[in-house]
Design a protein around this motif. Structure first.
Motif, mmCIF file in Angstrom:
data_model
loop_
_atom_site.group_PDB
_atom_site.id
_atom_site.type_symbol
_atom_site.label_atom_id
_atom_site.label_comp_id
_atom_site.label_asym_id
_atom_site.label_seq_id
_atom_site.Cartn_x
_atom_site.Cartn_y
_atom_site.Cartn_z
ATOM 1 N N MET A 42 -1.401 -1.900 -4.046
ATOM 2 C CA MET A 42 -2.747 -0.935 -4.268
ATOM 3 C C MET A 42 -1.795 0.087 -6.344
ATOM 4 N N GLY A 43 -2.909 0.138 -6.880
ATOM 5 C CA GLY A 43 -2.369 0.593 -8.007
ATOM 6 C C GLY A 43 -3.198 2.083 -7.811
ATOM 7 N N ASN A 50 0.454 -1.392 -0.069
ATOM 8 C CA ASN A 50 0.063 0.094 0.229
ATOM 9 C C ASN A 50 0.683 1.427 0.205
ATOM 10 N N ALA A 51 2.208 1.106 0.662
ATOM 11 C CA ALA A 51 2.803 2.476 0.564
ATOM 12 C C ALA A 51 3.416 2.592 -0.687
ATOM 13 N N GLY A 52 3.120 4.584 -0.591
ATOM 14 C CA GLY A 52 3.595 5.022 -1.621
ATOM 15 C C GLY A 52 3.407 6.447 -1.726
ATOM 16 N N THR A 95 9.254 0.158 -7.621
ATOM 17 C CA THR A 95 10.475 -0.989 -7.645
ATOM 18 C C THR A 95 10.155 -0.887 -5.535
ATOM 19 N N ALA A 96 9.699 -0.210 -4.979
ATOM 20 C CA ALA A 96 9.269 -0.186 -3.705
ATOM 21 C C ALA A 96 9.102 -1.646 -3.109
ATOM 22 N N HIS A 97 7.813 -2.070 -4.438
ATOM 23 C CA HIS A 97 7.160 -2.702 -4.589
ATOM 24 C C HIS A 97 7.357 -4.268 -5.037
ATOM 25 N N TYR A 98 8.409 -4.168 -5.832
ATOM 26 C CA TYR A 98 9.281 -4.862 -6.424
ATOM 27 C C TYR A 98 10.093 -5.586 -5.263
#
Length: 260
Positions: free
Chosen positions: A149-150, A99-101, A125-128
């Motif tokens: 979370m898109g 969820n973070a962004g 990249t953090a999601h990766y």
């Protein structure tokens, strides 16, 4: 668990015994996601970046076990340390909610290399990195849920959000590809695309960057503002055994704003 046999259907606490890690969970939508997963029976790790008081508030509101864990997701070493801490305190992660962004508004003439790199790092990249950290144990145990979370901005585009929109579009490609990679190991990977959700953070936006609530509602099929609970409910469902045949999908939770 067999990959061919049916999984249990919906029940009161369908996530009992599962460990969930929610990034960006100290406030807003992330906090509501943490509460929804806890209400469904999961033990929840509330991940945050320098928001210990907010994270503790969320922890006190959970219906079950949980911990707060700090980590800068733009730092690969901190991501590994964060996931190791969750495993040591609660157990291996069964459910990852990315969820973070960040929502950096930068006009196109000002979108230099640094601005572009930052938006992609925190929103893609953090999601990766998080997925790389938790998927080996999911695959080994042959069960897992990853929900990312898109944003509908990946589809509609918006001025001042070119890099953000590109990063969110990249998440849909990541979701589809990981679903192919991990499906044989019993791991389902999906994305949720919120529309206009009413959160406190919108109050800090410059007036020129806000859409009047009445105008936004006019665009939707459902004539009300979206709420964090709407997003949390969709994510909680995708995390349950009842969603074991849903993967590689991008679910719009936008009140019918955009066609799928």
């Amino acid at each position: 668990m067999s990959l061919t046999g049916p999984e249990p259907t919906l029940r009161t606490r369908p996530l009992h015994g599962r460990i969930a890690l929610v990034t960006g969970a100290a406030t807003g939508i992330g906090a509501e996601i943490a509460r929804a997963l806890a209400a469904a029976g999961a033990a929840v790790a509330v991940s945050h970046l320098a928001q210990p008081r907010d994270a503790d508030t969320v922890l006190r509101s959970l219906a079950g076990d949980g911990i707060a864990v700090h980590g800068d997701l733009t730092d690969p070493d901190e991501v590994i340390a964060l996931c190791d801490h969750v495993r040591d305190r609660l157990g291996p992660v069964d459910i990852l909610v990315n969820n973070a962004g960040s929502y950096p508004r930068v006009a196109w003439p000002d979108t230099d290399e640094a601005a572009w790199a930052y938006a992609l790092d925190v929103n893609l990249t953090a999601h990766y990195r998080m997925c790389r950290a938790v998927t080996p144990s999911m695959a080994e145990r042959r069960w897992g849920r990853i929900i990312t979370m898109g944003s509908v901005n990946a589809l509609v585009g918006r001025t001042g959000l070119t890099a953000y929109g590109a990063a969110k579009a990249g998440l849909q490609g990541l979701t589809r590809s990981l679903a192919r990679e991990l499906g044989p190991q019993g791991v389902c990977v999906n994305a949720v695309l919120p529309g206009a959700i009413q959160v406190d953070a919108e109050n800090s936006l410059p007036a020129g960057h806000r859409t009047a609530p009445a105008e936004q509602i006019r665009r939707q099929c459902v004539p009300r503002r979206g709420r964090p609970a709407d997003i949390a409910a969709a994510i909680a469902f995708l995390a349950t055994p009842a969603a074991s045949f849903i993967t590689g999908q991008s679910l719009h939770v936008d009140g019918g704003w955009l066609p799928t």
